[in-house]
Design an enzyme around this catalytic site. Structure first.
Site, PDB file in Angstrom:
ATOM      1  N   CYS A 163      -5.813  -0.082 -22.759  1.00  0.00           N
ATOM      2  CA  CYS A 163      -6.529  -0.277 -23.856  1.00  0.00           C
ATOM      3  C   CYS A 163      -6.953  -0.962 -24.539  1.00  0.00           C
ATOM      4  CB  CYS A 163      -4.905  -1.177 -24.945  1.00  0.00           C
ATOM      5  SG  CYS A 163      -3.719   0.093 -24.743  1.00  0.00           S
TER       6      CYS A 163
ATOM      7  N   ARG B 141     -11.643   1.254 -19.141  1.00  0.00           N
ATOM      8  CA  ARG B 141     -10.569   0.060 -19.151  1.00  0.00           C
ATOM      9  C   ARG B 141      -8.977   1.376 -18.684  1.00  0.00           C
ATOM     10  NH1 ARG B 141     -11.227  -4.844 -21.166  1.00  0.00           N
ATOM     11  NH2 ARG B 141      -8.664  -4.764 -21.511  1.00  0.00           N
TER      12      ARG B 141
ATOM     13  N   TRP C 274      -3.368   3.508 -23.910  1.00  0.00           N
ATOM     14  CA  TRP C 274      -2.848   3.702 -22.303  1.00  0.00           C
ATOM     15  C   TRP C 274      -1.482   3.934 -22.791  1.00  0.00           C
ATOM     16  CZ3 TRP C 274      -0.066   1.847 -18.670  1.00  0.00           C
ATOM     17  CH2 TRP C 274       0.096   2.431 -17.185  1.00  0.00           C
TER      18      TRP C 274
ATOM     19  N   ASN D 167      -2.891  -4.134 -28.027  1.00  0.00           N
ATOM     20  CA  ASN D 167      -2.878  -3.968 -26.437  1.00  0.00           C
ATOM     21  C   ASN D 167      -1.622  -4.226 -26.030  1.00  0.00           C
ATOM     22  OD1 ASN D 167      -2.788  -3.913 -23.842  1.00  0.00           O
ATOM     23  ND2 ASN D 167      -5.355  -5.242 -24.015  1.00  0.00           N
ATOM     24  N   GLY D 168      -0.430  -4.361 -25.096  1.00  0.00           N
ATOM     25  CA  GLY D 168       0.503  -4.928 -24.302  1.00  0.00           C
ATOM     26  C   GLY D 168       1.519  -4.296 -24.733  1.00  0.00           C
TER      27      GLY D 168
ATOM     28  N   GLU E 246      -8.420  -1.017   2.077  1.00  0.00           N
ATOM     29  CA  GLU E 246      -9.338  -0.503   0.978  1.00  0.00           C
ATOM     30  C   GLU E 246      -9.681   0.635   1.583  1.00  0.00           C
ATOM     31  OE1 GLU E 246      -9.319  -2.539  -1.389  1.00  0.00           O
ATOM     32  OE2 GLU E 246     -11.449  -2.019  -2.700  1.00  0.00           O
TER      33      GLU E 246
ATOM     34  N   LYS F 201      -8.894   3.441  -1.920  1.00  0.00           N
ATOM     35  CA  LYS F 201     -10.732   4.070  -2.950  1.00  0.00           C
ATOM     36  C   LYS F 201     -10.042   5.886  -2.261  1.00  0.00           C
ATOM     37  CE  LYS F 201     -12.040   1.182  -4.229  1.00  0.00           C
ATOM     38  NZ  LYS F 201     -11.487  -0.313  -4.228  1.00  0.00           N
TER      39      LYS F 201
ATOM     40  N   GLU G 174      -7.292   6.633  -5.028  1.00  0.00           N
ATOM     41  CA  GLU G 174      -7.333   6.458  -6.353  1.00  0.00           C
ATOM     42  C   GLU G 174      -8.508   7.929  -6.380  1.00  0.00           C
ATOM     43  OE1 GLU G 174      -9.116   2.404  -7.739  1.00  0.00           O
ATOM     44  OE2 GLU G 174      -9.672   1.838  -5.926  1.00  0.00           O
TER      45      GLU G 174
ATOM     46  N   HIS H 298       3.991   1.674  16.354  1.00  0.00           N
ATOM     47  CA  HIS H 298       5.422   0.796  16.485  1.00  0.00           C
ATOM     48  C   HIS H 298       5.635   2.268  15.256  1.00  0.00           C
ATOM     49  CE1 HIS H 298       5.093  -2.546  18.739  1.00  0.00           C
ATOM     50  NE2 HIS H 298       3.905  -2.616  17.825  1.00  0.00           N
TER      51      HIS H 298
ATOM     52  N   LYS I 201      -8.546   0.016 -16.353  1.00  0.00           N
ATOM     53  CA  LYS I 201      -9.529  -0.081 -15.106  1.00  0.00           C
ATOM     54  C   LYS I 201      -8.715  -2.461 -15.234  1.00  0.00           C
ATOM     55  CE  LYS I 201     -13.323  -1.726 -13.009  1.00  0.00           C
ATOM     56  NZ  LYS I 201     -13.660  -2.201 -11.790  1.00  0.00           N
TER      57      LYS I 201
HETATM   58  O1  M6R Z   1      -9.205  -6.691 -12.267  1.00  0.00           O
HETATM   59  P1  M6R Z   1      -8.731  -7.121 -11.241  1.00  0.00           P
HETATM   60  O2  M6R Z   1      -9.614  -7.357  -9.738  1.00  0.00           O
HETATM   61  O3  M6R Z   1      -7.366  -8.348 -11.287  1.00  0.00           O
HETATM   62  O4  M6R Z   1      -8.088  -6.113 -11.029  1.00  0.00           O
HETATM   63  C1  M6R Z   1      -6.923  -5.910  -9.258  1.00  0.00           C
HETATM   64  C2  M6R Z   1      -6.350  -4.400  -8.938  1.00  0.00           C
HETATM   65  O5  M6R Z   1      -6.041  -3.493 -10.382  1.00  0.00           O
HETATM   66  C3  M6R Z   1      -7.552  -3.276  -9.103  1.00  0.00           C
HETATM   67  O6  M6R Z   1      -8.666  -4.524  -7.955  1.00  0.00           O
HETATM   68  C4  M6R Z   1      -7.322  -2.645  -8.597  1.00  0.00           C
HETATM   69  O7  M6R Z   1      -6.574  -2.405  -7.359  1.00  0.00           O
HETATM   70  C5  M6R Z   1      -8.791  -1.650  -8.315  1.00  0.00           C
HETATM   71  N1  M6R Z   1      -8.469  -0.134  -9.112  1.00  0.00           N
HETATM   72  C6  M6R Z   1      -8.666  -0.440  -6.841  1.00  0.00           C
HETATM   73  O8  M6R Z   1     -10.692  -0.301  -6.980  1.00  0.00           O
END
Ligand code: M6R
Length: 643
Positions: free
Chosen positions: A2, A27, A82, A108-109, A512, A516, A519, A535, A638
C-alpha cells in the site's frame, strides 16, 4: 505494501498525488484510487489494476462532473492497495467514503478488530459497500466527526464556553483520534472531509507515514520518495500519532490529543536517485549502483581517535562491553545478510551470535535480557515482522541496534543505535544494493564491537577497513565481466529448477541466489549448505540439472575450498551441469566447471560482496528472458507492513 499520498496546497492536487503514487508503485499493489476536494465537493475515482487503469478512467471521464471536479482540487489523497481484506476490485480499492459521502479514507495495514466494528456499525444501520476493513474507519470517522462537531456547537452555545470555539479544521483530527482509539492492529490512515477543504489528517500506528514540509503546501506519504521532487525536508512521526496538515501548518498530537513534536530530517538524495536513469529496470540500475552504495556506506565511519562510528548511538560503551549474546533478526534478503554477519561477528568478537527469521523470533520465547544485543536489519525500516521482533526484544530489556536504509522509518526510530546503509532509494522489489550495503554495515558493527570490547587492536580494525575500502573497485570489476553471465541466463531461462550450493559465507550467498531466482523468474530454486547435499537434497540432481556452486577462496581457508570441490564432483557424478563462481586464478576448479564465473580475490569473510553480484545478474536475466517485470514481481510487495 500500500502506498499513501496526501497533498494540501495551492496547486492542482491530482497530478501531484498521481506522481507520488507512481513513485510508490515499487511497494507493490493491485488497485489504485484518489479522492480530491474540488469545487466544494468530495470526489473519488478508483480502479482495480495498475495506475494506468486509474489514469485511463480519469482521462475518459474528463468531461463528466466527477473528473472535472477532481482536476480542480488542491487538496487530495491517493492510494495504491495491496489486497488483504477483499479481492483487488474497483469496489475494494481505496479511498472509501462514509455513508454521507462527506469523508474519504485511505489505509495501509490491517484493522484486526474490523469484524467486530463492522457488526456494530451494521447493527446501527450502516450499509457496507466493500469487503475491506478500511471501510469501518470511514464510517466511524463520519460518526465521530458528527459527535465532535455537536459537542463543539453545544460548548459554544453554553454561557461559559462559547467565547472561543475550537479551530474548525481541528474537528477532523479530533475525530480521527477517537477512531484510532477504537482500532486494533496496524494502520496508517489519511482522511479528507469536504467541510474542511484545506486539511488532510493522517494517523499512524505501526505502519509508515512521513510528512513533507513545503512552502505554502505540505505532504503526507508512506515514504519520502512520493514527494521528493517537491521537497527534501521531512518530518518523522512517532508511534500512535495524528497529524493535521494545511497549506501552512503541520500539527502533531498523540491519540489523546497531547501536542507532540515530530523529528525533522533532510533527505540526502534527490528525485533523480529515484528514477531509472536510462536503465530498462530499476533493478538493473540498482545492481550497477552497488560500488557507489558500498563506498557511501563506508564513508566517514572513522572518528578523530580512530574509533568506528555508527549514525546514532544511544547505547553506552559499557553496555556494549557487557553484551554476552547477539541475535540478528531480519527477513528475506536482510536475513541472508544476517547469516553472513554471524560468521564475521563471531570471528571478530567471540560473542555468540544467532540469526533468526524475524517472523519466528518472538513466538518461540527467546532468552533475552539487558546484556543481549539484538541487531535488526531492514532496508525499508518498516517490515512488520522485524519491527515486532524488535519490540519483543525491547520488552525483554535487550538493546536493539538497527541496520537500515530508510531515514525516518520506524525500525531505526525505535532502536537504541542505528547504522544507516547509504544505498539510496531501492525501488525494485528484489533487494540488491541494499543487501551489499547491509553486509558492509554488519561488518562495521562487528568491528565496532570488537574495538569497544578490546578484542581487536585499532590497527587490526584498520586493516579490515582497508580491505573493505577496496571492495567497491572489486564489485566494479565483477560488473564489468557480466556479459557471459547474461548469456548464460538466457540459456537457463528454459530450466525447470536451479540449485545453489555453498559453504561458510558462501552458504547464505547460495540462499540469496536462490531467493532472487524464485522471486524474479518464478522458477524452482533452492540453496543448500554444500555439506548437507548428501543428507537428502542430492536426490534432486538429475541429468543436466543446473547447480550453481559458490567456491571459497583457496587462499583464505584451503580446507573449505577443498570440501566444496568435493561437493562439486559429487553433483557432477550425478549428471549436474555445474556453474561455478570462484576466485580468479583458482585453476583447480576449472576442470569441474561447465561454466566458470570468476570474481576478484577477496578476503574470505568479505567474499559475499563479490560472489552475490553474478547471482543477481543471472536471476535478472533469466526473469527478463522469461518475460517477467523484474521490478514488480507478481504477488510481492517491497515493504511488507503486515505480519
Ligand atoms: O525492508 P526489509 O529489508 O526489512 O525487507 C525484508 C524482505 O522483505 C526483503 O529483503 C525481501 O526478501 C526482498 N524482496 C528480497 O529481494
Amino acid at each position: 505494501m500500500c502506498g499513501i499520498v496526501g497533498y494540501v496546497g495551492a496547486r492542482p492536487a491530482l497530478s501531484i498525488v498521481l506522481d507520488g503514487l507512481r513513485r510508490l508503485e515499487y511497494r507493490g499493489y493491485d488497485s489504485a484510487g484518489v479522492a480530491m476536494i474540488g469545487d466544494g465537493a468530495l470526489l473519488t475515482c478508483k480502479r482495480a489494476g495498475k495506475l494506468g487503469n486509474l489514469e485511463k478512467a480519469l482521462t475518459e471521464g474528463a468531461a463528466d462532473d466527477v473528473t472535472a471536479g477532481i482536476a480542480l482540487g488542491t487538496t487530495g489523497i491517493g492510494h495504491t492497495r495491496w489486497a488483504t481484506h477483499g479481492g483487488p476490485t474497483d469496489r475494494n480499492a481505496h479511498p472509501h467514503r462514509s455513508t454521507n459521502g462527506r469523508v474519504a479514507v485511505i489505509h495501509n495495514g490491517i484493522i484486526e478488530n474490523f469484524a467486530r466494528l463492522r457488526a456494530e456499525l451494521e447493527a446501527a444501520g450502516v450499509e457496507f459497500v466493500s469487503d475491506t476493513d478500511t471501510e469501518c474507519a470511514a464510517h466511524l470517522l463520519e460518526h465521530e466527526l458528527a459527535s465532535v462537531r455537536a459537542e463543539e456547537t453545544a460548548r459554544s452555545a453554553s454561557p461559559s464556553g462559547g467565547a472561543r470555539g475550537a479551530e474548525p479544521s481541528a474537528g477532523l483530527a479530533a475525530a480521527m483520534r477517537r477512531v484510532c482509539q477504537r482500532l486494533e492492529g496496524a494502520f496508517t490512515l489519511l482522511a479528507v472531509d469536504v467541510d474542511t477543504p484545506d486539511v488532510v489528517v493522517g494517523a499512524r500506528r505501526n505502519s509508515p507515514l512521513v510528512v513533507g514540509r513545503g512552502q505554502g503546501e505540505n505532504y503526507l506519504a508512506s515514504d519520502v520518495s512520493a514527494f521528493i521532487e517537491h521537497t527534501r525536508d521531512a518530518v518523522e512521526l512517532g508511534q500512535d500519532q495524528v497529524v493535521l496538515i494545511t497549506p501552512d501548518r503541520i500539527e502533531i498530537t498523540d491519540f489523546d490529543g497531547n501536542e507532540a513534536i515530530g523529528k525533522d530530517f533532510h533527505v540526502d538524495w534527490d528525485a533523480s536517485a529515484a528514477e531509472k536513469g536510462g536503465y530498462d529496470y530499476f533493478m538493473l540500475k540498482e545492481i550497477a549502483e552497488q560500488p557507489r552504495a558500498v563506498a557511501d556506506t563506508l564513508r566517514g565511519r572513522l572518528g578523530e581517535a580512530g574509533e568506528l562510528m555508527l549514525d546514532e548511538m544511544r547505547i553506552t560503551e559499557q553496555d556494549l562491553r557487557d553484551v554476552d549474546k547477539i541475535f540478528i533478526v531480519a527477513c528475506g534478503t536482510a536475513y541472508h545478510a544476517g547469516l553472513v554477519a554471524k560468521y564475521a561477528i563471531e570471528h571478530w568478537t567471540r560473542i555468540p551470535c544467532e540469526v533468526e527469521l524475524a517472523s519466528e523470533f518472538r513466538y518461540r520465547d527467546p532468552v533475552l535480557d539487558r546484556s543481549t544485543l539484538v541487531v535488526a536489519i531492514s532496508q525499508s525500516g518498516e517490515t512488520m515482522d522485524t519491527l515486532m521482533a524488535l519490540r519483543h526484544a525491547k520488552e525483554q530489556k535487550a538493546r536493539v541496534l538497527a541496520i537500515c536504509n530508510t531515514n525516518g522509518s520506524t525500525i531505526p526510530r525505535e532502536s537504541d543505535a542505528v547504522l544507516y546503509t547509504h544505498a539510496g532509494p531501492e525501488v525494485a522489489v528484489a533487494s540488491t544494493k541494499a543487501f551489499l550495503t547491509q553486509l558492509v554495515a554488519c561488518y562495521l558493527v562487528g568491528l565496532h564491537l570488537a574495538q569497544v570490547r578490546g578484542v581487536k587492536y585499532a590497527d587490526e580494525v584498520g586493516a579490515v577497513l582497508t580491505q573493505l575500502q577496496a571492495m567497491p573497485a572489486a564489485i566494479e570489476q565483477v560488473l564489468e565481466t557480466m556479459e557471459p553471465v547474461r548469456e548464460l541466463g538466457r540459456e537457463l531461462a528454459r530450466a525447470r529448477s536451479v540449485l545453489f550450493i555453498g559453504r561458510h559465507v558462501g552458504y547464505p550467498v547460495a540462499l540469496e541466489g536462490a531467493l532472487k531466482l524464485k522471486e524474479l523468474a518464478y522458477m524452482h530454486a533452492e540453496g543448500f549448505a554444500a555439506g548437507e547435499l548428501k543428507h537428502g537434497p542430492i536426490a534432486l540432481i538429475d541429468e543436466g540439472c543446473p547447480v550453481i556452486c559458490v567456491v571459497p577462496s583457496p587462499v583464505g581457508r584451503a580446507v573449505l575450498h577443498d570440501k566444496v570441490m568435493s561437493n562439486i564432483q559429487e553433483v557432477r557424478a550425478r549428471g549436474a551441469r555445474t556453474i561455478v563462481i570462484a576466485e580468479r586464478g583458482d585453476e583447480a576448479v576449472r576442470p569441474y566447471a561447465d561454466h566458470l564465473i570468476e570474481v576478484p580475490p577477496t578476503p574470505t569473510l568479505l567474499t559475499p560482496l563479490v560472489t552475490t553480484v553474478p547471482l543477481q545478474v543471472l536471476a535478472c536475466e533469466i526473469a527478463t528472458a522469461r518475460g517477467h517485470d523484474v521490478d514488480q514481481p507478481r504477488n510481492l510487495a517491497k515493504s511488507v507492513t503486515v505480519e
